[in-house]
Design an enzyme around this catalytic site. Structure first.
Site, PDB file in Angstrom:
ATOM      1  N   GLU A 170     -16.237   2.102   3.002  1.00 23.97           N
ATOM      2  CA  GLU A 170     -15.621   1.636   1.749  1.00 23.97           C
ATOM      3  C   GLU A 170     -16.709   1.117   0.823  1.00 23.97           C
ATOM      4  O   GLU A 170     -17.618   0.409   1.267  1.00 23.97           O
ATOM      5  CB  GLU A 170     -14.614   0.510   2.015  1.00 23.97           C
ATOM      6  CG  GLU A 170     -13.956   0.024   0.717  1.00 23.97           C
ATOM      7  CD  GLU A 170     -13.134  -1.245   0.878  1.00 23.97           C
ATOM      8  OE1 GLU A 170     -11.976  -1.143   1.279  1.00 23.97           O
ATOM      9  OE2 GLU A 170     -13.663  -2.347   0.582  1.00 23.97           O
TER      10      GLU A 170
ATOM     11  N   HIS B  90      -8.654   4.349  -4.227  1.00 20.57           N
ATOM     12  CA  HIS B  90      -7.592   3.346  -4.125  1.00 20.57           C
ATOM     13  C   HIS B  90      -6.843   3.253  -5.465  1.00 20.57           C
ATOM     14  O   HIS B  90      -7.422   3.500  -6.518  1.00 20.57           O
ATOM     15  CB  HIS B  90      -8.169   1.969  -3.828  1.00 20.57           C
ATOM     16  CG  HIS B  90      -8.886   1.873  -2.513  1.00 20.57           C
ATOM     17  ND1 HIS B  90      -9.147   0.669  -1.905  1.00 20.57           N
ATOM     18  CD2 HIS B  90      -9.395   2.812  -1.677  1.00 20.57           C
ATOM     19  CE1 HIS B  90      -9.795   0.875  -0.752  1.00 20.57           C
ATOM     20  NE2 HIS B  90      -9.968   2.173  -0.609  1.00 20.57           N
TER      21      HIS B  90
ATOM     22  N   ASP C  71      -3.373  -7.963  -5.165  1.00 17.31           N
ATOM     23  CA  ASP C  71      -3.051  -9.397  -5.186  1.00 17.31           C
ATOM     24  C   ASP C  71      -3.353  -9.943  -6.566  1.00 17.31           C
ATOM     25  O   ASP C  71      -4.452  -9.735  -7.087  1.00 17.31           O
ATOM     26  CB  ASP C  71      -3.922 -10.160  -4.169  1.00 17.31           C
ATOM     27  CG  ASP C  71      -3.520  -9.839  -2.748  1.00 17.31           C
ATOM     28  OD1 ASP C  71      -2.315  -9.809  -2.469  1.00 17.31           O
ATOM     29  OD2 ASP C  71      -4.434  -9.603  -1.923  1.00 17.31           O
TER      30      ASP C  71
HETATM   31  P1  FAD Z   1       2.520  -4.277   0.334  1.00 21.17           P
HETATM   32  O1  FAD Z   1       2.684  -3.143   1.268  1.00 21.17           O
HETATM   33  O2  FAD Z   1       3.376  -4.304  -0.882  1.00 21.17           O
HETATM   34  O3  FAD Z   1       2.732  -5.590   1.205  1.00 21.17           O
HETATM   35  C1  FAD Z   1       2.660  -6.902   0.642  1.00 21.17           C
HETATM   36  C2  FAD Z   1       3.667  -7.813   1.371  1.00 21.17           C
HETATM   37  O4  FAD Z   1       4.996  -7.402   1.091  1.00 21.17           O
HETATM   38  C3  FAD Z   1       3.549  -7.763   2.896  1.00 21.17           C
HETATM   39  O5  FAD Z   1       3.833  -9.047   3.372  1.00 21.17           O
HETATM   40  C4  FAD Z   1       4.615  -6.755   3.329  1.00 21.17           C
HETATM   41  O6  FAD Z   1       5.103  -7.015   4.621  1.00 21.17           O
HETATM   42  C5  FAD Z   1       5.676  -6.951   2.276  1.00 21.17           C
HETATM   43  N1  FAD Z   1       6.352  -5.698   1.905  1.00 21.17           N
HETATM   44  C6  FAD Z   1       5.820  -4.444   1.885  1.00 21.17           C
HETATM   45  N2  FAD Z   1       6.710  -3.571   1.430  1.00 21.17           N
HETATM   46  C7  FAD Z   1       7.832  -4.265   1.140  1.00 21.17           C
HETATM   47  C8  FAD Z   1       9.110  -3.890   0.622  1.00 21.17           C
HETATM   48  N3  FAD Z   1       9.391  -2.621   0.298  1.00 21.17           N
HETATM   49  N4  FAD Z   1      10.048  -4.884   0.433  1.00 21.17           N
HETATM   50  C9  FAD Z   1       9.769  -6.178   0.742  1.00 21.17           C
HETATM   51  N5  FAD Z   1       8.575  -6.592   1.245  1.00 21.17           N
HETATM   52  C10 FAD Z   1       7.607  -5.634   1.444  1.00 21.17           C
HETATM   53  N6  FAD Z   1      -6.802  -4.848  -3.055  1.00 21.17           N
HETATM   54  C11 FAD Z   1      -7.250  -4.475  -4.287  1.00 21.17           C
HETATM   55  O7  FAD Z   1      -6.991  -5.163  -5.278  1.00 21.17           O
HETATM   56  N7  FAD Z   1      -7.980  -3.328  -4.452  1.00 21.17           N
HETATM   57  C12 FAD Z   1      -8.290  -2.512  -3.410  1.00 21.17           C
HETATM   58  O8  FAD Z   1      -8.934  -1.480  -3.607  1.00 21.17           O
HETATM   59  C13 FAD Z   1      -7.837  -2.879  -2.108  1.00 21.17           C
HETATM   60  N8  FAD Z   1      -8.121  -2.109  -1.023  1.00 21.17           N
HETATM   61  C14 FAD Z   1      -7.610  -2.451   0.217  1.00 21.17           C
HETATM   62  C15 FAD Z   1      -7.852  -1.602   1.300  1.00 21.17           C
HETATM   63  C16 FAD Z   1      -7.344  -1.912   2.562  1.00 21.17           C
HETATM   64  C17 FAD Z   1      -7.586  -0.989   3.721  1.00 21.17           C
HETATM   65  C18 FAD Z   1      -6.587  -3.106   2.746  1.00 21.17           C
HETATM   66  C19 FAD Z   1      -6.045  -3.473   4.105  1.00 21.17           C
HETATM   67  C20 FAD Z   1      -6.341  -3.959   1.661  1.00 21.17           C
HETATM   68  C21 FAD Z   1      -6.843  -3.638   0.386  1.00 21.17           C
HETATM   69  N9  FAD Z   1      -6.605  -4.446  -0.724  1.00 21.17           N
HETATM   70  C22 FAD Z   1      -7.068  -4.083  -1.973  1.00 21.17           C
HETATM   71  C23 FAD Z   1      -5.874  -5.699  -0.575  1.00 21.17           C
HETATM   72  C24 FAD Z   1      -4.345  -5.516  -0.780  1.00 21.17           C
HETATM   73  O9  FAD Z   1      -4.069  -5.228  -2.129  1.00 21.17           O
HETATM   74  C25 FAD Z   1      -3.664  -6.821  -0.347  1.00 21.17           C
HETATM   75  O10 FAD Z   1      -3.799  -6.969   1.045  1.00 21.17           O
HETATM   76  C26 FAD Z   1      -2.239  -7.013  -0.790  1.00 21.17           C
HETATM   77  O11 FAD Z   1      -1.878  -8.374  -0.503  1.00 21.17           O
HETATM   78  C27 FAD Z   1      -1.217  -6.156  -0.061  1.00 21.17           C
HETATM   79  O12 FAD Z   1      -1.331  -4.840  -0.354  1.00 21.17           O
HETATM   80  P2  FAD Z   1      -0.334  -3.771   0.344  1.00 21.17           P
HETATM   81  O13 FAD Z   1      -0.561  -2.485  -0.316  1.00 21.17           O
HETATM   82  O14 FAD Z   1      -0.407  -3.862   1.801  1.00 21.17           O
HETATM   83  O15 FAD Z   1       1.063  -4.414  -0.165  1.00 21.17           O
END
Ligand code: FAD
Length: 292
Positions: free
Chosen positions: A16, A77, A109
């Site tokens: 990454e 991403h 976030d």
């Molecule tokens: P979600 O899947 O939306 O999850 C967030 C929360 O909501 C979780 O608690 C989940 O359980 C819950 N949830 C999920 N779907 C639903 C639903 N349909 N209804 C109700 N609740 C739900 N951040 C950046 O800004 N830029 C990046 O490029 C970036 N790259 C990343 C790469 C990786 C591999 C990882 C692990 C994280 C990355 N992040 C990045 C951080 C990420 O944006 C945060 O971890 C964020 O808090 C959650 O993203 P997510 O896509 O998992 O969100």
């Protein structure tokens, strides 16, 4: 090439990188880093996207360079964050024009000091995935070995991980972890509820300027006592500290590969030397990843 097609044939080595924060910043240093990472024969390189989308052009630029100049598969991403439908359409068009096929769909976030409406159009990564359906991209998603920080339990989080797969995510990349047992538990529980896609472990080697407390706070990752003790004991010796960090990452990877992980994703923090140092320590183990 679709990354899940690579994963169907072999285990993957990937990295990454993150682009400069502002669109007008120079990307040359990062391009040289990518050239160096290429020497390690990665199967793909992922490029982060700012939580506010303010550096979206850099994500496209870097991912385009990875694809069209370096000849490596990029995983670009996208964060839902402040994006509108039009913003996402525009970005996807840009990715398409650069022949980018693989996208990691994320929520993002909201930065604590940002005074903007966040996730107005897409509340979760699943909403972004829903919107991207049928638009011709291969979609990956994030997952959390210790459960996402906002979730009441790992099991609730797993429910949404399953939803991500049902909406078309073809593979997952995990949040960074320092204790492999959380990864194994995640994989076991995911399989138990029917998630079939590869779950690639994300490893962040502890390097010279790493800050374990910050990582722990940001990602909620548990730092095992042994590792914490070593870092604490040698905190004033950066060279020794790095040696500990590289060897610890190497140890995690050996264990993961031995136990059948589908690949390894290294969070490089844009430091090719770190990736090289870790890979050098496990040259022959890494070769296992390249076997079909
Ligand atoms: P979600 O899947 O939306 O999850 C967030 C929360 O909501 C979780 O608690 C989940 O359980 C819950 N949830 C999920 N779907 C639903 C639903 N349909 N209804 C109700 N609740 C739900 N951040 C950046 O800004 N830029 C990046 O490029 C970036 N790259 C990343 C790469 C990786 C591999 C990882 C692990 C994280 C990355 N992040 C990045 C951080 C990420 O944006 C945060 O971890 C964020 O808090 C959650 O993203 P997510 O896509 O998992 O969100």
């Amino acid at each position: 090439m679709k990354i899940n097609d690579i994963l169907a044939k072999k285990r993957t080595l990937s990295f990454e990188v993150f682009p400069p924060k502002k669109n007008d910043e120079n990307c040359d240093k990062l391009l040289r880093t990518i050239d160096e990472l290429k020497e390690l024969n990665p199967d793909f390189i992922s490029v982060t996207y700012g939580a506010l989308g303010s550096n979206s052009k850099n994500t496209s630029r870097i991912a385009g360079y990875i694809k069209n100049e370096a000849g490596i598969e990029p995983l670009a991403h996208i964060t839902a964050g402040p994006s509108s439908y039009e913003d996402i359409d525009r970005l996807l068009e840009e990715y398409k024009s650069l022949n980018i096929e693989n996208v990691l769909a994320l929520r993002g976030d909201k930065p604590v000091d940002a005074d903007i409406e966040y996730c107005k159009y897409f509340k979760h990564a699943t909403d972004l995935q829903e919107y991207m359906k049928g638009k011709g991209f291969n979609i990956a998603a994030a997952c959390y070995p210790e459960g996402h920080q906002e979730c009441d339990s790992l099991y609730e989080d797993l429910k949404y991980m399953k939803m991500k797969e049902d909406l078309g995510a073809t593979f997952f990349i995990t949040q960074v972890f320092y204790d492999n047992s959380y990864y194994y538990r995640l994989v076991n529980e995911a399989r138990r509820i029917g998630i079939k896609s590869p779950i690639i472990p994300g490893i962040m080697p502890y390097a010279r300027n790493s800050n374990l407390k910050k990582v722990q706070k940001m990602c909620g990752s548990t730092i095992p006592l042994d590792f914490r003790n070593m870092v604490e004991r040698y905190k004033d010796n950066p060279v020794l500290l790095e040696e500990i960090g590289f060897n610890y990452a190497a140890y995690q990877i050996i264990d993961l590969i031995a136990k059948g992980a589908p690949g390894v994703h290294l969070y490089t923090m844009n430091n090719a030397r770190v990736a090289k140092e870790v890979c050098k320590r496990i040259e022959n183990v890494i070769k296992e990843l390249f076997k079909a």
